[in-house]
Design a protein around this motif. Structure first.
Motif, mmCIF file in Angstrom:
data_model
loop_
_atom_site.group_PDB
_atom_site.id
_atom_site.type_symbol
_atom_site.label_atom_id
_atom_site.label_comp_id
_atom_site.label_asym_id
_atom_site.label_seq_id
_atom_site.Cartn_x
_atom_site.Cartn_y
_atom_site.Cartn_z
ATOM 1 N N ILE A 10 -93.488 67.738 -16.796
ATOM 2 C CA ILE A 10 -94.077 68.662 -16.441
ATOM 3 C C ILE A 10 -95.940 69.851 -16.584
ATOM 4 C CG2 ILE A 10 -94.771 69.507 -13.496
ATOM 5 C CD1 ILE A 10 -91.612 68.596 -12.859
ATOM 6 N N PRO A 11 -96.524 69.409 -17.052
ATOM 7 C CA PRO A 11 -96.724 70.434 -17.894
ATOM 8 C C PRO A 11 -98.030 71.482 -16.666
ATOM 9 C CG PRO A 11 -98.481 68.129 -18.475
ATOM 10 C CD PRO A 11 -96.829 68.186 -17.806
ATOM 11 N N GLU A 35 -82.513 66.540 -16.321
ATOM 12 C CA GLU A 35 -83.378 67.927 -16.918
ATOM 13 C C GLU A 35 -84.721 67.530 -16.451
ATOM 14 O OE1 GLU A 35 -83.169 68.561 -20.320
ATOM 15 O OE2 GLU A 35 -84.453 66.720 -21.380
ATOM 16 N N VAL A 36 -85.194 68.765 -15.784
ATOM 17 C CA VAL A 36 -86.916 68.687 -15.414
ATOM 18 C C VAL A 36 -87.379 70.214 -16.128
ATOM 19 C CG1 VAL A 36 -88.234 69.623 -14.175
ATOM 20 C CG2 VAL A 36 -86.241 68.199 -13.265
ATOM 21 N N ILE A 37 -87.880 69.608 -17.309
ATOM 22 C CA ILE A 37 -89.053 70.706 -18.206
ATOM 23 C C ILE A 37 -90.206 70.694 -17.478
ATOM 24 C CG2 ILE A 37 -89.680 71.001 -20.814
ATOM 25 C CD1 ILE A 37 -87.940 69.636 -21.040
ATOM 26 N N VAL A 38 -90.380 72.072 -17.164
ATOM 27 C CA VAL A 38 -92.085 73.065 -17.184
ATOM 28 C C VAL A 38 -92.718 73.689 -17.676
ATOM 29 C CG1 VAL A 38 -93.556 73.287 -15.266
ATOM 30 C CG2 VAL A 38 -90.666 72.524 -14.568
ATOM 31 N N VAL A 48 -95.917 80.644 -13.311
ATOM 32 C CA VAL A 48 -94.832 81.198 -13.949
ATOM 33 C C VAL A 48 -93.388 81.825 -12.324
ATOM 34 C CG1 VAL A 48 -93.670 82.472 -15.577
ATOM 35 C CG2 VAL A 48 -95.606 80.863 -15.880
ATOM 36 N N ASP A 49 -94.112 82.378 -11.803
ATOM 37 C CA ASP A 49 -93.638 82.878 -11.126
ATOM 38 C C ASP A 49 -92.311 82.268 -10.277
ATOM 39 O OD1 ASP A 49 -94.550 85.658 -11.967
ATOM 40 O OD2 ASP A 49 -95.002 86.306 -10.017
ATOM 41 N N VAL A 50 -93.532 81.530 -9.478
ATOM 42 C CA VAL A 50 -93.018 79.866 -8.842
ATOM 43 C C VAL A 50 -92.185 79.074 -9.463
ATOM 44 C CG1 VAL A 50 -94.070 77.802 -7.576
ATOM 45 C CG2 VAL A 50 -94.903 80.105 -7.263
ATOM 46 N N ILE A 51 -92.242 78.941 -10.561
ATOM 47 C CA ILE A 51 -91.404 78.206 -11.491
ATOM 48 C C ILE A 51 -89.973 78.515 -11.711
ATOM 49 C CG2 ILE A 51 -91.048 76.636 -13.866
ATOM 50 C CD1 ILE A 51 -94.037 76.705 -13.906
ATOM 51 N N ARG A 52 -90.074 80.601 -11.894
ATOM 52 C CA ARG A 52 -88.834 80.653 -12.025
ATOM 53 C C ARG A 52 -88.045 80.833 -11.420
ATOM 54 N NH1 ARG A 52 -92.226 85.302 -15.556
ATOM 55 N NH2 ARG A 52 -91.034 84.678 -18.106
ATOM 56 N N ARG A 53 -88.784 80.269 -9.535
ATOM 57 C CA ARG A 53 -87.588 80.464 -8.311
ATOM 58 C C ARG A 53 -86.649 79.707 -8.420
ATOM 59 N NH1 ARG A 53 -92.790 80.651 -4.272
ATOM 60 N NH2 ARG A 53 -93.567 82.698 -5.084
ATOM 61 N N TYR A 54 -86.992 78.806 -9.137
ATOM 62 C CA TYR A 54 -86.261 77.796 -9.440
ATOM 63 C C TYR A 54 -84.864 77.463 -10.309
ATOM 64 C CZ TYR A 54 -88.832 74.853 -6.910
ATOM 65 O OH TYR A 54 -90.092 75.084 -5.529
ATOM 66 N N ILE A 59 -86.179 74.585 -16.899
ATOM 67 C CA ILE A 59 -86.627 74.578 -17.842
ATOM 68 C C ILE A 59 -87.445 74.604 -17.905
ATOM 69 C CG2 ILE A 59 -86.209 74.205 -20.794
ATOM 70 C CD1 ILE A 59 -83.626 72.309 -19.795
ATOM 71 N N LEU A 60 -88.022 76.449 -18.102
ATOM 72 C CA LEU A 60 -89.523 77.166 -18.091
ATOM 73 C C LEU A 60 -89.513 76.411 -20.133
ATOM 74 C CD1 LEU A 60 -91.851 77.966 -17.718
ATOM 75 C CD2 LEU A 60 -91.063 79.908 -16.860
ATOM 76 N N VAL A 61 -90.869 76.273 -20.480
ATOM 77 C CA VAL A 61 -91.344 76.510 -21.949
ATOM 78 C C VAL A 61 -93.096 76.945 -21.634
ATOM 79 C CG1 VAL A 61 -92.070 75.769 -24.279
ATOM 80 C CG2 VAL A 61 -90.099 74.093 -22.437
#
Length: 325
Positions: A10-11, A35-38, A48-54, A59-61
């Motif tokens: 997910i970009p 896996e789920v890669i964002v 980024v704050d929203v993504i980090r809540r998960y 996996i945040l890149v």
């Protein structure tokens, strides 16, 4: 719950209000993804704050802002699954998306892309308006080969599930153009040099329109599709795989360049119009009509408009002269 050998990629760029919906739709599949890669593409809002809540569920890149296509390619390189389910950060997958696509793999084991339909949701004016299924202007067969795809793009990015090994091989040779609309189209074309795409006649998710449709946006999409085709031709030439193209690929590009030339002339920029007609001549130098259109584009604007009005009765709905078909 069974885990599928599929990585969601997910970009995301400045989708603070929607990225959570995209992530949750990937995590809540009826068949659990590997896996789920964002890939955050240098967002300047709170994405980024929203993504980090998960937490560890995602996996945040992170990368500097280089465009959605580059971000998606980075996610593909890091994916561990046999298949990659693509999903844009402002779209959403239905819970049974992977289940339906994996069932299709059993039916078409040689396929390299499994895609389907999307439901349109318009948020361009601040309201949410759910529309119907996004349909192609042309009949789409269950299996789509490179020749068919070169003529018409029927693949919606947020519905596409692609083979990881095939895509990585393509990424070694493919140089994305950058930020052109329809850029993913070039990737689909190159992937289908290795096999067919399968198009499911069922909705797999939601495509969100965040800006209103307009003639200028349509022009940008058509221009992006043309440039993607040209980019693919150059790539296949370097790979020594020109035989994979449809036999009439030059005629297809000629018609598209001609159509773009007429569209640009209606927007009042003769210089841009002339560049497209020059391209059309390059693809069909034996056509007197192509040279006539190029010559027309060199005339002063008022004279050109008068001549164009006289010729408009000869053009079909796609902007190509009937005599040139």
């Amino acid at each position: 719950m069974k885990t599928a050998d599929v990585s969601f990629v997910i970009p995301c760029y400045n989708h603070e209000k929607l990225i959570g919906l995209a992530i949750e739709s990937a995590l809540k599949q009826s068949v659990k993804p590997l896996e789920v890669i964002v890939v955050d593409d240098g967002s300047s809002d709170g994405s980024v704050d929203v993504i980090r809540r998960y937490g560890e569920a995602v996996i945040l890149v992170s990368q500097p802002n280089r465009g959605r296509v580059i971000a998606r390619s980075e996610g593909v390189r890091k994916a561990r699954g046999k298949w990659i389910a693509l999903l844009d950060g402002d779209d959403e997958a239905f819970p049974d998306r992977l289940e339906k696509q994996l069932a299709a793999v059993d039916t078409w084991p040689e396929a390299v892309i499994i895609c389907g339909q999307l439901i349109a949701e318009d948020r361009s004016d601040g309201r949410i308006a759910r529309g119907g299924v996004m349909k192609s202007d042309y009949p789409v067969p269950d299996e789509v080969n490179l020749s068919q795809l070169f003529r018409h793009n029927c693949i919606h990015t947020s519905s596409a599930m692609i083979r990881t090994n095939t895509t990585r091989e393509i990424l070694k040779a493919w140089q994305p153009l950058g930020r052109e609309l329809s850029e993913d189209y070039g990737l689909w074309l190159l992937i289908t040099t290795s096999g067919n795409a399968v198009h499911l006649k069922t909705p797999l998710g939601i495509y969100r329109m965040l800006s209103p449709d307009s003639d200028s946006r349509t022009l940008l999409f058509q221009r992006g599709a043309f440039l993607s085709r040209e980019n693919v031709v150059c790539c296949l030439r370097e790979m020594g795989r020109m035989d994979r193209l449809p036999g009439d690929w030059k005629h297809i590009l000629y018609n598209e360049a001609t159509s773009l030339g007429w569209m640009e002339s209606q927007h009042g920029d003769p210089r841009v119009s002339r560049r497209w007609f020059t391209r059309a001549v390059a693809y069909n130098p034996a056509s007197g009509a192509a040279w006539g259109r190029w010559l027309l584009s060199t005339l002063p604007p008022m004279v050109g408009q008068m001549v164009r009005k006289g010729l408009s009765v000869r053009r079909g709905p796609d902007g190509v002269d009937a005599a040139a078909r």
